[in-house]
Design a protein around this motif. Structure first.
Motif, mmCIF file in Angstrom:
data_model
loop_
_atom_site.group_PDB
_atom_site.id
_atom_site.type_symbol
_atom_site.label_atom_id
_atom_site.label_comp_id
_atom_site.label_asym_id
_atom_site.label_seq_id
_atom_site.Cartn_x
_atom_site.Cartn_y
_atom_site.Cartn_z
ATOM 1 N N ARG A 74 94.950 56.097 -13.751
ATOM 2 C CA ARG A 74 94.615 56.115 -15.174
ATOM 3 C C ARG A 74 94.348 54.729 -15.736
ATOM 4 O O ARG A 74 94.065 54.593 -16.919
ATOM 5 C CB ARG A 74 95.710 56.826 -15.975
ATOM 6 C CG ARG A 74 97.074 56.219 -15.863
ATOM 7 C CD ARG A 74 98.145 57.216 -16.310
ATOM 8 N NE ARG A 74 99.454 56.743 -15.928
ATOM 9 C CZ ARG A 74 100.179 55.909 -16.666
ATOM 10 N NH1 ARG A 74 99.725 55.461 -17.789
ATOM 11 N NH2 ARG A 74 101.366 55.526 -16.244
ATOM 12 N N VAL A 132 92.777 51.831 -13.538
ATOM 13 C CA VAL A 132 91.776 50.972 -12.892
ATOM 14 C C VAL A 132 90.389 51.149 -13.501
ATOM 15 O O VAL A 132 89.569 50.244 -13.460
ATOM 16 C CB VAL A 132 91.679 51.195 -11.360
ATOM 17 C CG1 VAL A 132 92.939 50.730 -10.677
ATOM 18 C CG2 VAL A 132 91.357 52.628 -11.034
ATOM 19 N N ALA A 133 90.137 52.323 -14.093
ATOM 20 C CA ALA A 133 88.820 52.538 -14.692
ATOM 21 C C ALA A 133 89.006 53.311 -15.983
ATOM 22 O O ALA A 133 90.092 53.830 -16.260
ATOM 23 C CB ALA A 133 87.930 53.328 -13.733
ATOM 24 N N THR A 134 87.942 53.370 -16.780
ATOM 25 C CA THR A 134 88.017 54.155 -18.008
ATOM 26 C C THR A 134 88.114 55.631 -17.672
ATOM 27 O O THR A 134 88.874 56.372 -18.266
ATOM 28 C CB THR A 134 86.761 53.920 -18.857
ATOM 29 O OG1 THR A 134 86.601 52.528 -19.001
ATOM 30 C CG2 THR A 134 86.914 54.565 -20.210
ATOM 31 N N LEU A 135 87.325 56.024 -16.700
ATOM 32 C CA LEU A 135 87.397 57.425 -16.299
ATOM 33 C C LEU A 135 88.544 57.580 -15.316
ATOM 34 O O LEU A 135 88.979 56.630 -14.683
ATOM 35 C CB LEU A 135 86.083 57.901 -15.693
ATOM 36 C CG LEU A 135 85.513 57.208 -14.458
ATOM 37 C CD1 LEU A 135 86.037 57.809 -13.177
ATOM 38 C CD2 LEU A 135 84.002 57.303 -14.476
ATOM 39 N N GLU A 136 89.018 58.814 -15.218
ATOM 40 C CA GLU A 136 90.118 59.105 -14.317
ATOM 41 C C GLU A 136 89.626 59.058 -12.876
ATOM 42 O O GLU A 136 88.642 59.692 -12.532
ATOM 43 C CB GLU A 136 90.642 60.512 -14.602
ATOM 44 C CG GLU A 136 91.423 60.609 -15.869
ATOM 45 C CD GLU A 136 92.842 60.115 -15.682
ATOM 46 O OE1 GLU A 136 93.381 60.243 -14.566
ATOM 47 O OE2 GLU A 136 93.409 59.593 -16.651
ATOM 48 N N ILE A 181 102.384 50.876 -18.717
ATOM 49 C CA ILE A 181 100.956 50.611 -18.590
ATOM 50 C C ILE A 181 100.142 51.840 -18.977
ATOM 51 O O ILE A 181 100.524 52.963 -18.639
ATOM 52 C CB ILE A 181 100.612 50.230 -17.131
ATOM 53 C CG1 ILE A 181 101.439 49.028 -16.694
ATOM 54 C CG2 ILE A 181 99.129 49.903 -17.000
ATOM 55 C CD1 ILE A 181 101.135 48.586 -15.282
ATOM 56 N N GLY A 182 99.029 51.606 -19.641
ATOM 57 C CA GLY A 182 98.133 52.711 -19.958
ATOM 58 C C GLY A 182 96.988 52.199 -20.791
ATOM 59 O O GLY A 182 97.056 51.097 -21.339
ATOM 60 N N PRO A 183 95.921 53.004 -20.908
ATOM 61 C CA PRO A 183 94.754 52.562 -21.673
ATOM 62 C C PRO A 183 95.052 52.356 -23.155
ATOM 63 O O PRO A 183 94.385 51.574 -23.816
ATOM 64 C CB PRO A 183 93.729 53.671 -21.465
ATOM 65 C CG PRO A 183 94.466 54.800 -20.863
ATOM 66 C CD PRO A 183 95.688 54.272 -20.232
ATOM 67 N N PHE A 184 96.054 53.087 -23.685
ATOM 68 C CA PHE A 184 96.418 52.886 -25.085
ATOM 69 C C PHE A 184 97.424 51.749 -25.129
ATOM 70 O O PHE A 184 98.523 51.855 -24.600
ATOM 71 C CB PHE A 184 97.030 54.159 -25.664
ATOM 72 C CG PHE A 184 97.166 54.145 -27.158
ATOM 73 C CD1 PHE A 184 96.197 54.720 -27.952
ATOM 74 C CD2 PHE A 184 98.247 53.535 -27.767
ATOM 75 C CE1 PHE A 184 96.308 54.703 -29.327
ATOM 76 C CE2 PHE A 184 98.357 53.510 -29.142
ATOM 77 C CZ PHE A 184 97.387 54.092 -29.934
ATOM 78 N N ALA A 218 95.558 64.238 -15.123
ATOM 79 C CA ALA A 218 95.030 63.825 -16.431
ATOM 80 C C ALA A 218 95.479 64.757 -17.551
ATOM 81 O O ALA A 218 95.766 64.317 -18.645
ATOM 82 C CB ALA A 218 93.501 63.765 -16.391
#
Lengths: 330, 345, 257
Positions: free
Chosen positions: A296, A298-302, A24-27, A184
């Motif tokens: 990393r 649940v939201a765009t920001l850390e 899992i991750g934003p990318f 981060a």
């Protein structure tokens, strides 16, 4: 549950969580791409960068930090005979925090900031021990803890002073965020730096875990059973401090894990330290990986880890208490 | 209610003014309404002015440097060559606004100002703060709206307070011309040719002002798209993986270390801006180009960004424009070496 | 019996804290199967004497020998292998099971990195069985009665496999039934060969359990010797500073009033 079966189950759970964290991750990376990179396919350079330089080091760092804090907390609760004790009790987090924010204030390179944090964490505890010995309180846990609180308060004042002196536009946000804990910016080099400290701290605790468990009975009893309580406690403090300082230097100040995970482990294994320590290490590592995955994703920001450990940890903890399992005397 | 009390207030103020005028040492005063809506009596020609925060200090410096009693924080050694000599050695007195008040009111009074000016956000907190300090210190405290959109108006309003209207008109005209020029160029560039931008702060480049934050306003003003759309309108910390996912085409940074190292940092490989060498370090002396502080200094940042973001569409000599701006606003014209230090290359 | 090596022997022992003498001239000699009772008012130094015997604090003067070897020459483990300890009460905040506690007694015979295994577990279970509480092995000590906890602590001292055990007021704060149970267990241990030093506030119990007695108060050692000769009216009156009378019960035992 049988000790071996429990540890096997916990290792399995940790592996599952590690895989989840890697997946899992934003990318966006499909499981197929992840599997390809992990099996040595280097054709997709961006997937390689994301997975091998960013995501995996971070997942492993979270496991290390969780294991270190949980082990230190478990060791402290047993040696200080107090289930309310956390790894911060002798001021290591406050000291390491002071060192790191000082580094941020002085604009040092990241490696220097981490070294300063690590060094100040060790120095703080060394100061507490020296003070305790000077007060002839070596055998007295209370004196040691009070010295820890006093020195920790000084380090806390130092942190406030640094915040005051910091440039409020640029340095203060960085300092505030660092103090709330985050992985981060973790790199492979950070991992390589923290791992030896973890292993050096963990090995004696694991090897001597039966004898360390006797300290839970009090110094006189432990000594009457053949354990040099004073020296063993100093060894435990040295190991726990090494691990906590390394964890704090890498990830910032993360509360709760060191206090709560040993309790979770104790609910599974009972209070025997030799059984509880491995469980605490495995649970701590898994819990931290889960928390950091949330941090990393649940939201765009850390989201700072310190916030999440409390938000996720406190309800779990209360739930466990509500189920009536209390492995300590009332 | 307001209508009824207003004449009363005026009358009370007039009475107070008459009383003041009777004092032999009292200067001439006048009444102004600042952007909080408060009516404030201030000296006809303020001679000793204290700026409450960095944006106000920068604006005050450009408009009336001779009236400064100090800085918020003393200029760094690298800033000093870029400042008028008579202001470079002024002390740092501390800040009154924003996070972390560091100013003792007694220090403020010891500096003997006749006016406190603030330039920035107008909201109930800052309005109340201005009111409280005015009451406590017995000094007029004026707050001017510092939003980017109203920059020319802010310059004129501040210049009016400071009794330097000609200087204000000169700088405000420059600001209007710059904004008009930006808009004219943007009109020729379609939306899809405007780059995505990541604004990197901190040594690791992982702090970023999110879309909508005052620190990133300038990115949107030059038509670029700030990739950092986050749950905050302030400074966010993000993971390198998030930056990879955003894949910005241009990175603007204010951290020299990050700018120097990013090409070799493994976790930044694959980000289009890094791969294509479009990482730009914003100059920061004596004031930043992007923010730090968010004040008139951003006007040259606009021009610089236009050159960096639209290299083909923007004509003109950036070096000459920078030199002109520094001379007009800061009173110091950089030579060739200075420009090289500032802009690189 | 006189010719055997005494398990515990003190010669001209002076005990105290931080080199400040509290009581001097303590000469003890305890052999296999003997129970030595320590009597005296609170604050007389009974616990200090125990801590000195266990090597937890150094003697101010004189010497202690365990199985013929001077205490000063023994390591912590050596001492633990020779002398077990039953504290007045458990002082741990954690809810160990009875078996956990008893297993701890095995530590002195384990290597520094070892954990108790099957043999230690068997010995611990045997110790619990010997005291008649094998069924409580898995019970949490916090849920046990005071007497049961005391038996668990005695079982731990047994599992330590030491020739002698010191017990700090093993029956204090117990109710009648528990006291009886613990006293029986102690006598049975001694009859099986363990040497025991215990402190008690109850001369009746000392008379019932003890082979020898030592009377201590703030003035020092009032008397030492075989139980019958030591527990006299005059000596107990001097010890407690209240008149004490002795009578012989129909069972031939001494009783004190």
């Amino acid at each position: 549950m049988d000790e071996r079966a429990l540890n096997t189950a916990l290792v399995g759970a940790l592996l599952a969580v590690l895989i989840l964290g890697a997946a899992i991750g934003p990318f966006a990376l499909s499981p197929a791409r992840i599997a390809a990179v992990l099996t040595g396919d280097r054709s997709d350079s961006q997937a390689v960068t994301v997975l091998l330089n960013i995501r995996l080091p971070r997942v492993l760092a979270a496991a290390i930090v969780g294991a270190a804090l949980a082990a230190a907390g478990a060791a402290y609760q047993t040696t200080f005979r107090n289930p309310l004790v956390s790894p911060d009790i002798l001021g290591v987090s406050a000291g390491a925090g002071f060192g790191a924010v000082l580094g941020l204030l002085l604009g040092l390179p990241v490696v220097a900031i981490q070294m300063l944090g690590f060094g100040m964490g060790l120095l703080t505890v060394a100061l507490v021990i020296a003070l305790t010995l000077a007060l002839r309180g070596a055998g007295q846990v209370l004196i040691m803890v009070l010295c820890g609180i006093a020195i920790g308060a000084l380090a806390g004042a130092g942190i406030s002073l640094v915040k005051l002196l910091a440039d409020p536009e640029q340095q203060l946000p960085a300092i505030t965020f660092w103090l709330m804990g985050s992985l981060a910016g973790v790199k492979r080099a950070d991992l390589a730096a923290a791992l030896p400290a973890l292993l050096i701290g963990l090995a004696p605790l694991l090897a001597l875990r039966w004898r360390i468990g006797l300290l839970a009975m009090g110094d006189d009893e432990a000594r009457a059973m053949g354990v040099d309580a004073g020296r063993l406690r100093l060894l435990v403090i040295a190991c726990a401090t090494l691990m906590t300082a390394a964890a704090v230097a890498m990830a910032g100040v993360i509360g709760w894990v060191g206090l709560m995970v040993p309790h979770m482990a104790r609910l599974l294994t009972g209070p025997r330290f030799d059984r509880m320590l491995p469980a605490a290490i495995l649970i701590g590592a898994g819990f931290m990986v889960l928390v950091d995955t949330a941090a990393r994703t649940v939201a765009t920001l850390e989201v700072p880890l310190g916030i999440l450990t409390a938000v996720l940890g406190a309800p779990i903890f209360v739930l466990l208490l509500a189920r009536g399992a209390r492995p300590w005397s009332e | 209610m307001f209508q009824l009390t207003r004449p009363l207030t005026r009358r009370a103020l007039c009475a107070a003014l008459l009383a003041l005028a009777a004092l032999p040492a009292a200067a001439q005063t006048r009444i102004v309404t600042d952007d909080t809506g408060r009516e404030i009596a201030l000296p006809e020609n303020p001679a000793r002015v204290f700026a409450a925060g960095p944006p106000a200090a920068t604006l005050l410096y450009t408009l009336k440097p001779q009236a400064m009693v100090g800085w918020v924080s003393a200029p760094d050694p690298e800033d000093r060559p870029w400042l008028r000599p008579e202001t470079a050695e002024l002390p740092g007195l501390g800040r009154l606004t924003g996070r972390g008040d560091t100013l003792n009111l007694e220090v403020l009074l010891a500096a003997d100002p006749d006016l406190i000016v603030d330039y920035g956000t107008v909201n109930p907190t800052y309005t109340d703060l201005a009111h409280r300090i005015q009451e406590q210190a017995g000094l007029p405290y004026v707050l001017i709206d510092g939003s980017f959109a109203r920059l020319p108006r802010g310059i004129r309003a501040m210049a009016d307070l400071l009794a330097v209207p000609e200087r204000g008109e000169e700088l405000a005209a420059y600001a209007e011309a710059t904004l008009a020029e930006v808009d004219a160029i943007l009109a020729t560039i379609p939306e899809d040719q405007r780059p995505t931008v990541y604004l990197a702060r901190g040594r690791e480049g992982l702090e970023t002002p999110a879309r909508g934050s005052i620190n990133a306003e300038i990115i949107e003003r030059v038509g670029a798209r700030n990739v950092a759309e986050a749950e905050t309108r302030g400074l966010a910390t993000v993971s390198p993986e998030q930056v990879q996912a955003w894949a910005p085409e241009v990175i603007i940074t204010i951290d020299a270390d990050f700018a120097a190292n990013v090409a070799g940092m493994p976790e930044w490989q694959g980000v289009p801006a890094v791969d294509n060498g479009r990482v730009h370090l914003a100059p920061a002396v004596p004031f930043g180009f992007i923010d730090a502080p968010p004040s008139v200094n951003r006007l040259i940042g606009l021009k610089w960004l236009m050159h960096k973001l639209y290299p083909t569409a923007v004509q003109g000599d950036l070096r000459a424009e920078v030199a002109d701006f520094y001379e007009l606003f800061y009173g110091v014209r950089p030579d060739e070496a200075g420009l090289k230090a500032l802009l690189g290359g | 019996m006189e010719r055997m090596t005494p398990l515990i022997e003190t010669r001209g022992l002076t005990i105290g804290h931080n080199r400040k003498p509290l009581i001097g001239g303590i000469d003890l000699r305890l052999c296999r199967g003997q129970v030595l009772c320590l009597l005296g008012p609170n604050g007389a130094g009974k616990t200090t004497l125990f801590r000195t015997l266990l090597g937890l604090i150094p003697p101010v003067g004189g010497e202690v020998a365990l199985l013929g070897q001077p205490l000063s020459a023994l390591s912590r483990t050596d001492i633990a292998r020779r002398l077990g300890h039953v504290p007045q009460a458990l002082a741990t905040p954690f809810a160990f099971s009875a078996l956990d506690i008893v297993l701890m007694g095995a530590s002195a015979r384990l290597g520094p990195f070892a954990r108790p295994g099957k043999p230690e577990r068997a010995r611990a279970m045997a110790a619990l069985a010997r005291l008649g509480i094998a069924d409580l092995a898995q019970a949490e000590i916090t849920r046990l009665s005071g007497g049961q906890r005391q038996l668990v602590l005695i079982a731990r001292a047994l599992a330590q496999d030491a020739a002698a055990i010191v017990m700090d007021e093993p029956t204090a704060s117990l109710d009648f039934a528990n006291r009886l149970q613990v006293a029986c267990a102690i006598r049975a241990l001694a009859d099986a060969g363990t040497a025991i030093v215990l402190s008690t506030h109850d001369p009746d119990q000392a008379a019932r359990l003890g082979d020898a007695a030592i009377l201590l108060n703030r003035d020092g050692v009032i008397a030492t010797g075989p139980i019958q000769e030591t527990l006299t009216e005059a000596r107990l009156t001097r010890l407690y500073r209240v008149p004490v009378t002795r009578s012989l019960g129909t069972d031939g035992r001494m009783h004190f009033h």
